[in-house]
Design a protein around this motif. Structure first.
Motif, short mmCIF file in Angstrom:
data_model
loop_
_atom_site.label_atom_id
_atom_site.label_comp_id
_atom_site.label_asym_id
_atom_site.label_seq_id
_atom_site.Cartn_x
_atom_site.Cartn_y
_atom_site.Cartn_z
N ALA A 277 13.92 99.32 15.38
CA ALA A 277 12.60 98.80 16.07
C ALA A 277 12.93 97.91 14.27
O ALA A 277 12.12 97.11 13.92
N GLY A 278 13.30 97.70 13.71
CA GLY A 278 14.55 95.94 12.87
C GLY A 278 13.59 96.74 11.32
O GLY A 278 13.13 95.19 10.86
N LYS A 279 13.11 97.56 10.96
CA LYS A 279 12.97 98.12 9.66
C LYS A 279 14.55 97.95 8.72
O LYS A 279 13.91 97.89 7.04
N LEU A 280 15.08 97.76 8.83
CA LEU A 280 16.12 97.81 7.99
C LEU A 280 18.30 97.88 8.78
O LEU A 280 18.03 97.65 10.04
N ARG A 281 18.74 97.76 8.10
CA ARG A 281 20.37 97.75 8.66
C ARG A 281 21.28 98.51 8.29
O ARG A 281 21.54 98.46 7.28
N LYS A 308 9.96 96.89 -3.73
CA LYS A 308 8.93 97.64 -3.32
C LYS A 308 9.13 99.12 -2.90
O LYS A 308 8.08 100.13 -3.37
N VAL A 309 9.79 99.58 -1.71
CA VAL A 309 10.46 100.75 -1.11
C VAL A 309 10.84 101.77 -2.29
O VAL A 309 11.07 102.87 -2.73
N ILE A 310 11.57 100.80 -3.12
CA ILE A 310 12.09 101.12 -4.84
C ILE A 310 11.36 102.10 -5.49
O ILE A 310 11.32 103.82 -5.50
N ASP A 311 10.14 101.30 -5.66
CA ASP A 311 8.66 101.93 -6.37
C ASP A 311 8.42 103.04 -5.68
O ASP A 311 7.71 104.13 -6.02
N ASN A 312 8.19 102.63 -4.25
CA ASN A 312 7.35 103.39 -3.47
C ASN A 312 8.34 104.84 -3.91
O ASN A 312 7.66 106.27 -3.78
N MET A 313 9.49 105.26 -3.39
CA MET A 313 10.11 106.45 -3.09
C MET A 313 10.23 106.97 -4.67
O MET A 313 10.31 108.36 -4.61
N LYS A 314 10.26 106.01 -5.31
CA LYS A 314 10.50 107.02 -7.02
C LYS A 314 8.42 107.61 -6.97
O LYS A 314 8.90 108.97 -7.72
N SER A 319 14.63 109.20 -6.02
CA SER A 319 15.76 108.24 -6.90
C SER A 319 16.34 107.18 -5.98
O SER A 319 17.20 107.50 -5.39
N THR A 320 16.45 106.32 -5.63
CA THR A 320 17.80 105.46 -5.64
C THR A 320 17.31 104.06 -6.11
O THR A 320 16.94 103.44 -7.21
N VAL A 321 19.03 103.13 -6.15
CA VAL A 321 19.73 102.09 -6.78
C VAL A 321 19.95 100.80 -5.44
O VAL A 321 20.55 101.51 -4.70
N PHE A 322 19.77 100.19 -6.16
CA PHE A 322 20.49 98.80 -5.94
C PHE A 322 22.11 98.81 -6.60
O PHE A 322 21.96 100.02 -7.63
N THR A 371 12.41 111.23 4.73
CA THR A 371 10.53 110.78 4.83
C THR A 371 10.15 110.08 4.26
O THR A 371 9.45 108.91 5.02
N ALA A 372 10.63 110.11 3.27
CA ALA A 372 10.02 109.21 1.81
C ALA A 372 10.67 107.84 2.49
O ALA A 372 9.53 106.92 2.17
N LEU A 373 11.35 107.08 2.77
CA LEU A 373 12.11 106.31 3.34
C LEU A 373 11.11 105.62 4.62
O LEU A 373 10.87 104.43 4.53
N ASN A 374 10.58 106.73 5.16
CA ASN A 374 10.10 106.05 6.25
C ASN A 374 8.53 105.62 5.94
O ASN A 374 7.72 104.58 6.33
N GLU A 375 8.02 106.50 4.82
CA GLU A 375 6.72 106.62 4.24
C GLU A 375 6.86 105.07 4.09
O GLU A 375 5.53 103.87 3.12
N ALA A 376 7.92 104.91 2.37
CA ALA A 376 8.30 103.80 1.77
C ALA A 376 8.00 102.06 2.79
O ALA A 376 7.83 101.38 2.29
N LEU A 377 8.58 102.02 3.69
CA LEU A 377 8.40 101.38 4.02
C LEU A 377 7.38 101.14 5.23
O LEU A 377 7.31 100.05 6.23
#
Length: 377
Positions: A277-281, A308-314, A319-322, A371-377
């Motif tokens: 869907a072009g939302k990520l690679r 925004k995705v990091i904040d939404n998933m938090k 917990s996600t990190v760069f 699920t959290a990633l889908n919602e964060a995007l």
């Protein structure tokens, strides 16, 4: 906020670590190079095919040893990617060398082998590929360049244990390689590392440098009747408690890798529709590269979206990190190194990369991350 947070990383315990530590204590040998260190050395040599494996107290220490063995001097140049951990550069800067950064490939985020040759000068001493996420660099090309220019290749395989390139273990293709057993890695000892010496010409000196510049190892093997200071060196040995912990992990290395690969594959399948869907690679695996599921990362559209995705998933309890701030743009990098050519991919991809939780035991929570990633995007 969810009641329980899924951490980004959680070190795995096999169940035998404390028992082996107690054995080391009972043996009365807690300093380096006891029976557990010897077991770890033998495992590494048998599993990877390296000429000589030596445990160190960190991967940083292994890289420092490699710099000494390569006789890196002030003013020498070391070609490496900028998208790496600071130790990759620091181990050589400490010898007075100048890191020369070249851009990364957009597919694997590994050093772009097509950019290396143009960066070589009469001062170049070492090429230092970094196997990002446990996926191999294009080592045949790199070794060919090194051979033609008479350069030493030191592999930073901190993330690469149990990964292979065309059937060869990462860390064993160059003249030397370095592993990490930091708690964020696949096989852990808290802090820890190993130097793989693949060129027999370096093996004897590697032991001496690791033992504070003494020939102590030769003394214990009965090759000399007393040991003394014979070369430069430092104290690069881990204590036997660290080795005992590590041995418990090495015994389960295959099972740990299988479980991590299963998690990685589940992420990869679940995120395929988002990529379509072009939302990520999703990560890319070149032919001939067998990876170890060290990490699962995604590439988003922009730095702003990543934040925004990091904040939404938090907020959803994940917990996600760069990852790395490129070294060429870091304060010390600006002072101590130089970049050769455009760093476009390094700058762009480092700003867009996001790492998802991946640790043994995540199995029951992985669907929640997706699920959290889908919602964060």
């Amino acid at each position: 906020m969810m009641s329980t947070t899924i951490p980004f990383n959680k070190p795995f315990m096999t169940g035998r670590e404390l028992w082996y530590i107690a054995q080391a204590h009972t043996n009365g040998h807690l300093s380096g190079d006891g029976q557990f260190t010897k077991k770890c050395h033998a495992w590494l040599e048998q599993r990877t095919g390296t000429k000589r494996a030596l445990l160190t107290h960190s991967c940083t220490a292994a890289l420092e040893m490699a710099a000494l063995l390569a006789e890196v001097q002030a003013g020498d140049e070391v070609i490496m990617p900028s998208y790496t951990f600071v130790s990759t550069a620091n181990a050589f800067v400490m010898r007075g060398a100048i890191p020369v950064f070249v851009d990364i490939r957009p597919d694997t985020l590994n050093i772009d082998e097509s950019k290396i040759e143009a960066a070589i000068t009469p001062r170049t001493k070492v090429i230092l590929p970094v196997h990002y996420a446990g996926v191999a660099c294009e080592m045949d090309t790199i070794m060919d360049i090194a051979s033609r220019h008479k350069l030493i290749v030191i592999e930073d395989a901190a993330q690469g244990i149990m990964s292979t390139y065309k059937g060869r273990a990462l860390g064993t293709i160059g003249h030397m390689g370095a592993y990490s057993f930091h708690e964020t890695k696949n096989i852990v000892s808290g802090e820890g590392g190993a130097l793989l010496v693949n060129d027999a010409a370096f093996a004897e000196r590697a032991e001496i440098i690791r033992e504070k510049g003494t020939n102590r190892s030769q003394f214990f093997r009965g090759q000399v009747d007393k040991y003394t200071w014979v070369d430069v060196g430092s104290s690069y040995l881990p204590g036997e408690v660290i080795a005992a912990f590590l041995w418990a992990q090495m015994e389960e290395a295959d099972a740990i890798t299988r479980r991590r690969l299963d998690l990685w594959d589940r992420y990869h399948a679940a995120l395929a529709p988002l990529e379509a869907a072009g939302k990520l690679r999703r990560p890319v695996l070149p032919d001939g590269c067998v990876h170890n599921a060290h990490m699962y990362y995604i590439l988003l559209d922009s730095l702003e979206q990543r934040g925004k995705v990091i904040d939404n998933m938090k907020r959803q309890g994940v917990s996600t990190v760069f990852h790395y701030v490129p070294l060429h743009s870091a304060p010390a990098g600006l002072r101590l190194s130089r970049a050769h050519g455009s760093m476009r991919h390094t700058d762009e991809l480092s700003a867009r990369l996001l790492r998802l939780p991946l640790w043994v035991g995540l199995e029951d929570s992985l669907a929640r991350v997706v699920t959290a990633l889908n919602e964060a995007l």
